[in-house]
Design a protein around this motif. Structure first.
Motif, PDB file in Angstrom:
ATOM      1  N   LEU A  12     -86.654 -16.753 -11.277  1.00  0.00           N
ATOM      2  CA  LEU A  12     -85.845 -15.894 -10.429  1.00  0.00           C
ATOM      3  C   LEU A  12     -84.356 -16.158 -10.612  1.00  0.00           C
ATOM      4  O   LEU A  12     -83.935 -17.293 -10.866  1.00  0.00           O
ATOM      5  N   PRO A  17     -85.704 -10.319  -7.062  1.00  0.00           N
ATOM      6  CA  PRO A  17     -85.094 -11.531  -7.620  1.00  0.00           C
ATOM      7  C   PRO A  17     -85.463 -11.825  -9.070  1.00  0.00           C
ATOM      8  O   PRO A  17     -84.808 -12.653  -9.704  1.00  0.00           O
ATOM      9  N   GLU A  18     -86.493 -11.154  -9.607  1.00  0.00           N
ATOM     10  CA  GLU A  18     -86.786 -11.309 -11.033  1.00  0.00           C
ATOM     11  C   GLU A  18     -85.801 -10.511 -11.890  1.00  0.00           C
ATOM     12  O   GLU A  18     -85.806 -10.624 -13.116  1.00  0.00           O
ATOM     13  N   THR A  24     -84.337 -20.953  -4.199  1.00  0.00           N
ATOM     14  CA  THR A  24     -84.867 -20.043  -5.216  1.00  0.00           C
ATOM     15  C   THR A  24     -86.233 -20.518  -5.700  1.00  0.00           C
ATOM     16  O   THR A  24     -87.141 -19.705  -5.913  1.00  0.00           O
ATOM     17  N   LEU A  32     -88.669 -19.693  -2.990  1.00  0.00           N
ATOM     18  CA  LEU A  32     -88.925 -18.254  -3.014  1.00  0.00           C
ATOM     19  C   LEU A  32     -89.877 -17.901  -4.144  1.00  0.00           C
ATOM     20  O   LEU A  32     -90.803 -17.099  -3.964  1.00  0.00           O
ATOM     21  N   HIS A  33     -89.682 -18.494  -5.304  1.00  0.00           N
ATOM     22  CA  HIS A  33     -90.549 -18.242  -6.458  1.00  0.00           C
ATOM     23  C   HIS A  33     -91.992 -18.600  -6.128  1.00  0.00           C
ATOM     24  O   HIS A  33     -92.923 -17.818  -6.396  1.00  0.00           O
ATOM     25  N   ASP A  90     -80.701 -16.451  -8.794  1.00  0.00           N
ATOM     26  CA  ASP A  90     -80.397 -17.033  -7.482  1.00  0.00           C
ATOM     27  C   ASP A  90     -79.564 -16.102  -6.599  1.00  0.00           C
ATOM     28  O   ASP A  90     -79.074 -16.507  -5.549  1.00  0.00           O
ATOM     29  N   GLY A  91     -79.434 -14.830  -7.013  1.00  0.00           N
ATOM     30  CA  GLY A  91     -78.633 -13.885  -6.226  1.00  0.00           C
ATOM     31  C   GLY A  91     -79.173 -13.661  -4.827  1.00  0.00           C
ATOM     32  O   GLY A  91     -78.394 -13.554  -3.871  1.00  0.00           O
ATOM     33  N   ALA A  92     -80.497 -13.597  -4.680  1.00  0.00           N
ATOM     34  CA  ALA A  92     -81.087 -13.370  -3.361  1.00  0.00           C
ATOM     35  C   ALA A  92     -80.770 -14.537  -2.432  1.00  0.00           C
ATOM     36  O   ALA A  92     -80.377 -14.338  -1.271  1.00  0.00           O
ATOM     37  N   LEU A 135     -84.459 -15.021   4.015  1.00  0.00           N
ATOM     38  CA  LEU A 135     -85.131 -14.438   2.857  1.00  0.00           C
ATOM     39  C   LEU A 135     -86.558 -14.105   3.251  1.00  0.00           C
ATOM     40  O   LEU A 135     -87.218 -14.887   3.936  1.00  0.00           O
ATOM     41  N   ALA A 179     -87.341  -9.749  -0.673  1.00  0.00           N
ATOM     42  CA  ALA A 179     -87.414 -10.165  -2.075  1.00  0.00           C
ATOM     43  C   ALA A 179     -88.816  -9.941  -2.635  1.00  0.00           C
ATOM     44  O   ALA A 179     -89.665 -10.832  -2.578  1.00  0.00           O
ATOM     45  N   LEU A 201     -83.805  -6.794  -2.655  1.00  0.00           N
ATOM     46  CA  LEU A 201     -83.300  -7.316  -3.917  1.00  0.00           C
ATOM     47  C   LEU A 201     -84.468  -7.902  -4.702  1.00  0.00           C
ATOM     48  O   LEU A 201     -85.152  -8.808  -4.217  1.00  0.00           O
TER      49      LEU A 201
END
Length: 223
Positions: A138, A125-126, A204, A207-208, A140-142, A153, A52, A123
């Protein structure tokens, strides 16, 4: 616009050879031209994972392939498959067509199939390419795909790509690019192996935050 559908491109020996050839031709040439460096390769899992990266330039896709030699799979807008032989090349290279602007359940299924077969998936995510030093909210698909396939991830910061090829540029400038691969983490799930909306949101958000830290660090290395 009608959807363009094609097989997602299996991980065959022929596909790996084609991917390796174009990786050498495009990605390695780009890496030499931008004096590209990669930090944190040891963080990459051996099996499947969702990579990501932050997204600030069109060249972020070939830059992502610097992290390892193994063939990576990507999502691509389905309009690229309208051009005959070019679409066939994208398929062999491992790209997965997605219908932008709507939930594409078939593309999601193909992504899960790729991950469950042990292949890594890139992927952004942005979503589409963004501008500026702040990582945008972001999608939330990832997190969803990682949870569904039970894979980690891997956040990535890419510094300098926005100056090597800024928005509107037609050529790549010889500006240094640095990539930092963060530590992988799993999305928390319930006892049934599924992630709730709250768990996806939490993953998410994590991850962000990690992408922002990695992006800041990568930008500092090229400023």
């Amino acid at each position: 616009m009608s959807k363009v559908r094609t097989k997602p491109g299996r991980d065959t020996r022929w596909n790996r050879l084609v991917y390796g050839f174009f990786r050498q031709l495009v990605s390695n040439t780009l890496r030499i031209y931008t004096r590209g460096t990669v930090e944190g390769k040891d963080n990459l899992p051996k099996g499947a994972f969702v990579l990501a990266p932050v997204h600030r330039s069109y060249i972020d896709t070939p830059i992502s392939s610097w992290v390892q030699l193994r063939r990576l799979r990507y999502l691509g807008t389905n309009t690229m498959w309208k051009y005959g032989w070019l679409g066939k090349l994208f398929t062999v290279m491992g790209a997965i067509p997605v219908n932008r602007g709507a939930i594409d359940r078939e593309a999601l299924k193909r992504c899960i199939d790729v991950l469950e077969s042990g292949q890594p998936l890139v992927l952004f995510p942005e979503g589409e390419r963004k501008d500026g030093p702040v990582v945008q909210p972001l999608m939330d698909g990832a997190a969803f795909l990682a949870a569904k396939a039970g894979v980690p991830l891997v956040p990535v910061g890419i510094g300098g790509s926005d100056r090597a090829m800024p928005r509107g540029a037609k050529l790549v400038h010889p500006h240094k690019v640095h990539v930092i691969v963060g530590e992988p983490f799993f999305v928390e799930t319930n006892d049934n192996g599924r992630a709730s909306r709250e768990q996806l949101t939490a993953a998410t958000e994590r991850l962000h935050g990690e992408i922002q830290c990695l992006y800041d660090a990568a930008q500092a290395r090229v400023s």
